[in-house]
Scaffold this motif. Sequence first.
Motif, PDB file in Angstrom:
ATOM      1  N   ILE A  67       0.814  -1.436  -0.035  1.00  0.00           N
ATOM      2  CA  ILE A  67      -0.129   0.009   0.081  1.00  0.00           C
ATOM      3  C   ILE A  67       0.864   1.305   0.101  1.00  0.00           C
ATOM      4  O   ILE A  67       0.465   2.264  -0.718  1.00  0.00           O
ATOM      5  N   ARG A  68       1.953   1.254   0.541  1.00  0.00           N
ATOM      6  CA  ARG A  68       2.988   2.238   0.361  1.00  0.00           C
ATOM      7  C   ARG A  68       3.595   2.660  -0.844  1.00  0.00           C
ATOM      8  O   ARG A  68       3.742   3.880  -1.046  1.00  0.00           O
ATOM      9  N   SER A  69       3.539   1.479  -1.747  1.00  0.00           N
ATOM     10  CA  SER A  69       4.109   1.580  -3.113  1.00  0.00           C
ATOM     11  C   SER A  69       2.976   2.298  -3.867  1.00  0.00           C
ATOM     12  O   SER A  69       1.859   2.570  -3.790  1.00  0.00           O
ATOM     13  N   ASP A  70       3.334   2.192  -5.383  1.00  0.00           N
ATOM     14  CA  ASP A  70       2.400   2.430  -6.359  1.00  0.00           C
ATOM     15  C   ASP A  70       1.680   1.548  -7.007  1.00  0.00           C
ATOM     16  O   ASP A  70       0.863   1.501  -7.681  1.00  0.00           O
ATOM     17  N   ASN A  71       1.749   0.149  -6.196  1.00  0.00           N
ATOM     18  CA  ASN A  71       0.784  -1.036  -6.654  1.00  0.00           C
ATOM     19  C   ASN A  71      -0.481  -0.767  -6.085  1.00  0.00           C
ATOM     20  O   ASN A  71      -1.423  -1.131  -6.766  1.00  0.00           O
ATOM     21  N   TYR A 230      21.832  -9.552   0.374  1.00  0.00           N
ATOM     22  CA  TYR A 230      23.032  -9.023  -0.160  1.00  0.00           C
ATOM     23  C   TYR A 230      22.423  -7.666  -1.338  1.00  0.00           C
ATOM     24  O   TYR A 230      23.192  -6.883  -1.478  1.00  0.00           O
ATOM     25  N   MET A 231      21.544  -8.123  -2.003  1.00  0.00           N
ATOM     26  CA  MET A 231      20.899  -7.079  -3.074  1.00  0.00           C
ATOM     27  C   MET A 231      20.511  -5.871  -2.482  1.00  0.00           C
ATOM     28  O   MET A 231      20.755  -4.725  -2.963  1.00  0.00           O
ATOM     29  N   THR A 232      20.055  -6.022  -1.213  1.00  0.00           N
ATOM     30  CA  THR A 232      19.369  -4.733  -0.387  1.00  0.00           C
ATOM     31  C   THR A 232      20.721  -4.169   0.065  1.00  0.00           C
ATOM     32  O   THR A 232      20.766  -2.828   0.208  1.00  0.00           O
ATOM     33  N   MET A 233      21.681  -4.834   0.623  1.00  0.00           N
ATOM     34  CA  MET A 233      22.787  -4.062   1.162  1.00  0.00           C
ATOM     35  C   MET A 233      23.469  -3.302  -0.068  1.00  0.00           C
ATOM     36  O   MET A 233      24.328  -2.361   0.303  1.00  0.00           O
ATOM     37  N   ALA A 234      23.418  -3.902  -1.261  1.00  0.00           N
ATOM     38  CA  ALA A 234      24.172  -3.260  -2.422  1.00  0.00           C
ATOM     39  C   ALA A 234      23.578  -1.994  -2.642  1.00  0.00           C
ATOM     40  O   ALA A 234      24.319  -0.911  -3.327  1.00  0.00           O
ATOM     41  N   GLY A 235      22.173  -1.662  -2.491  1.00  0.00           N
ATOM     42  CA  GLY A 235      21.584  -0.554  -2.667  1.00  0.00           C
ATOM     43  C   GLY A 235      21.226   0.384  -1.657  1.00  0.00           C
ATOM     44  O   GLY A 235      21.923   0.364  -0.561  1.00  0.00           O
ATOM     45  N   TYR A 236      20.393   1.264  -1.915  1.00  0.00           N
ATOM     46  CA  TYR A 236      20.187   2.224  -0.705  1.00  0.00           C
ATOM     47  C   TYR A 236      19.743   1.712   0.542  1.00  0.00           C
ATOM     48  O   TYR A 236      18.556   0.767   0.387  1.00  0.00           O
ATOM     49  N   GLU A 451      12.922  -4.349 -13.762  1.00  0.00           N
ATOM     50  CA  GLU A 451      11.997  -3.917 -12.554  1.00  0.00           C
ATOM     51  C   GLU A 451      10.592  -4.030 -12.889  1.00  0.00           C
ATOM     52  O   GLU A 451       9.756  -4.350 -12.149  1.00  0.00           O
ATOM     53  N   LYS A 452      10.122  -3.545 -14.058  1.00  0.00           N
ATOM     54  CA  LYS A 452       8.833  -3.868 -14.567  1.00  0.00           C
ATOM     55  C   LYS A 452       8.364  -5.385 -14.650  1.00  0.00           C
ATOM     56  O   LYS A 452       6.964  -5.560 -13.811  1.00  0.00           O
ATOM     57  N   GLU A 453       9.189  -6.266 -15.064  1.00  0.00           N
ATOM     58  CA  GLU A 453       8.889  -7.758 -14.761  1.00  0.00           C
ATOM     59  C   GLU A 453       8.585  -8.051 -13.233  1.00  0.00           C
ATOM     60  O   GLU A 453       7.845  -8.713 -13.213  1.00  0.00           O
ATOM     61  N   ARG A 454       9.382  -7.555 -12.385  1.00  0.00           N
ATOM     62  CA  ARG A 454       9.138  -8.088 -11.004  1.00  0.00           C
ATOM     63  C   ARG A 454       7.944  -7.394 -10.660  1.00  0.00           C
ATOM     64  O   ARG A 454       7.351  -7.973  -9.912  1.00  0.00           O
ATOM     65  N   ARG A 455       7.600  -6.305 -11.023  1.00  0.00           N
ATOM     66  CA  ARG A 455       6.520  -5.427 -10.515  1.00  0.00           C
ATOM     67  C   ARG A 455       4.952  -6.354 -10.935  1.00  0.00           C
ATOM     68  O   ARG A 455       4.341  -6.583 -10.148  1.00  0.00           O
ATOM     69  N   HIS A 463       7.006  -6.778  -2.255  1.00  0.00           N
ATOM     70  CA  HIS A 463       8.053  -6.674  -2.762  1.00  0.00           C
ATOM     71  C   HIS A 463       8.160  -5.151  -3.157  1.00  0.00           C
ATOM     72  O   HIS A 463       9.468  -4.839  -3.294  1.00  0.00           O
ATOM     73  N   ARG A 464       7.228  -4.633  -3.613  1.00  0.00           N
ATOM     74  CA  ARG A 464       7.361  -3.402  -4.583  1.00  0.00           C
ATOM     75  C   ARG A 464       8.185  -2.070  -3.822  1.00  0.00           C
ATOM     76  O   ARG A 464       8.929  -1.566  -4.434  1.00  0.00           O
ATOM     77  N   TRP A 465       7.670  -1.612  -2.770  1.00  0.00           N
ATOM     78  CA  TRP A 465       8.187  -0.670  -1.963  1.00  0.00           C
ATOM     79  C   TRP A 465       9.659  -0.939  -1.717  1.00  0.00           C
ATOM     80  O   TRP A 465      10.506  -0.203  -1.945  1.00  0.00           O
ATOM     81  N   PHE A 466       9.903  -2.122  -1.246  1.00  0.00           N
ATOM     82  CA  PHE A 466      11.241  -2.346  -0.816  1.00  0.00           C
ATOM     83  C   PHE A 466      12.151  -2.406  -2.054  1.00  0.00           C
ATOM     84  O   PHE A 466      13.346  -1.897  -1.821  1.00  0.00           O
ATOM     85  N   ASP A 467      11.629  -2.827  -3.130  1.00  0.00           N
ATOM     86  CA  ASP A 467      12.442  -2.522  -4.392  1.00  0.00           C
ATOM     87  C   ASP A 467      12.850  -1.115  -4.658  1.00  0.00           C
ATOM     88  O   ASP A 467      13.863  -0.816  -5.208  1.00  0.00           O
ATOM     89  N   LEU A 468      11.650  -0.299  -4.656  1.00  0.00           N
ATOM     90  CA  LEU A 468      11.752   1.067  -5.186  1.00  0.00           C
ATOM     91  C   LEU A 468      12.815   1.700  -4.237  1.00  0.00           C
ATOM     92  O   LEU A 468      13.487   2.636  -4.655  1.00  0.00           O
ATOM     93  N   VAL A 469      13.017   1.511  -3.003  1.00  0.00           N
ATOM     94  CA  VAL A 469      13.847   2.082  -2.063  1.00  0.00           C
ATOM     95  C   VAL A 469      15.394   1.696  -2.392  1.00  0.00           C
ATOM     96  O   VAL A 469      16.162   2.694  -2.460  1.00  0.00           O
ATOM     97  N   ARG A 470      15.536   0.303  -2.409  1.00  0.00           N
ATOM     98  CA  ARG A 470      16.841  -0.093  -2.608  1.00  0.00           C
ATOM     99  C   ARG A 470      17.469   0.281  -3.873  1.00  0.00           C
ATOM    100  O   ARG A 470      18.623   0.527  -3.869  1.00  0.00           O
TER     101      ARG A 470
END
Length: 522
Positions: A67-71, A230-236, A451-455, A463-470
Amino acid sequence: MKKIFLFFISACVLTACSDDFIALNPPSQLNADGFYKTETDMNQAVLSAYGGLRALYNQQFYRLGEIRSDNTTYSWLAGNPANEKGVDEFASPLLPENSFLNDTWNNCYNLILRCNIVIGRIDDVTFADEETKRQYTGEARFLRALMYFYLNRIFGGYALNGELLGVVKVDKEITQAEAYELGRVPLQEIYNLIVEDLTYAEANLPESYGPTDIGRATKGGATALLGKVYMTMAGYPLNGGNEYYTRALTQFRTIIGNGRFALVPTYDALFDVANKNTSESLFEVQYKKGAPNGATGCPWNNNFAPRFSDKEVVLVGDKSGENAPTRDMSEAYEDGDPRKYVSMRDGWLNAKTGAWEGDKYVCKYYDVSTSGSDNGNNWIELRLADIYLLYAEALVRTGGDKQDALSYVNRIRQRARNTPGDPDIEAPADLLKDLNAGDFTTNDALLLAIEKERRIELAFENHRWFDLVRTGRARDVMTVEQIYDGFPEFAWSDDALAYPIPMTVMQSNPKQIIQNKGYTQL
């Protein structure tokens, strides 16, 4: 930190053991000090931790991650819903007294402290074999890592003192006096604990279980979760970059090369309530309807149904109008994509009036409740398609073979093509055609396609909000989507990338707990 001490007390509320692990029987009160004496006692303590997952996935996580995300948004709200609007509408203030934040913090730490009881007391218990002891410890450490992963992504960020802080580190049982000395620690320190826990779990959990224990954490689940960490640690906001993308690739290759895991043939089969814990699943939160008071059931089918629908959407129970897909989400699907038909609807036909009601709703978690909101769907927290897409992203970000990366995206698109879609829509001849590296002139364009395919593939799976942040994409996406979907225009602040530390936590120990940037320190 009175709250942490209270969680220590509540952690002795255990889930009773059962021949059927999936049942996750309702908790019973047990005496903590006199209980942890046998191997059976420790098994019940581990099951208690699993049982604690339900409250988080029932109510909190989809609000903070979807709900926080654009989904998604809310299709109906009652009264003066400040809590809901604070999460959903960036134009509304997100207050530290928001009940969803408070419940998330409390429930995560409740589960962490249940895990700490297992980890801290298991060495004093005699086991028939050391392998089982290591397994129970590995399960507790996997669940503790999962909770800290959510806590860090929800509450971790730049604090008012300018430091990049995680949450409060509680890695053992503590006294009340010790609790009052605890404050937030650096974000990296919490991630170090997560990595240590998952490394242990990966080394000591079994590949699989017998039929009565299906649903417990496995070696594959730990491997996959560590890759996502690790993917999250790599990003923001850590911005660890290639070092962590490379580590993630190692984890993902282990999963991809493991013959135990495979995509199920069709997308709809993955979410069939009769088809739990498939070959694609790496970890699912287990639910079972029919327990007294619906104690082990899930509410999503009812929570996500349009508020004023009747039996047109769900046959039994409540309708709450939560987690409704946005117009932007609906239009994100390619024409004829069967995954849309499996995942959501753009409205429903009113049986009384014959009118089309344009209330979008999620139908991905369909089941018929026994009563109220008691459904039997599992929540799939980790699955192979998620890993394929993260692997593709990490390959591109580290300069790897782009066509190899797209081969994993195309496997997912091929599966979607084989899925029955909306019978009222004629699928185009080029439905979900395979993607080729030559279609993209830049890495950024290719990453946006992934990114679109993940969405689309992981829609409504938290997953969406955390993807957008990282990935650093939250600002660009949310400032456009909020306006497109009719929310008031607002001025973006990066402070929105972290939720505020709950007010109850700040009040419990104001001298130790530092609030996140953009919110008020007590």
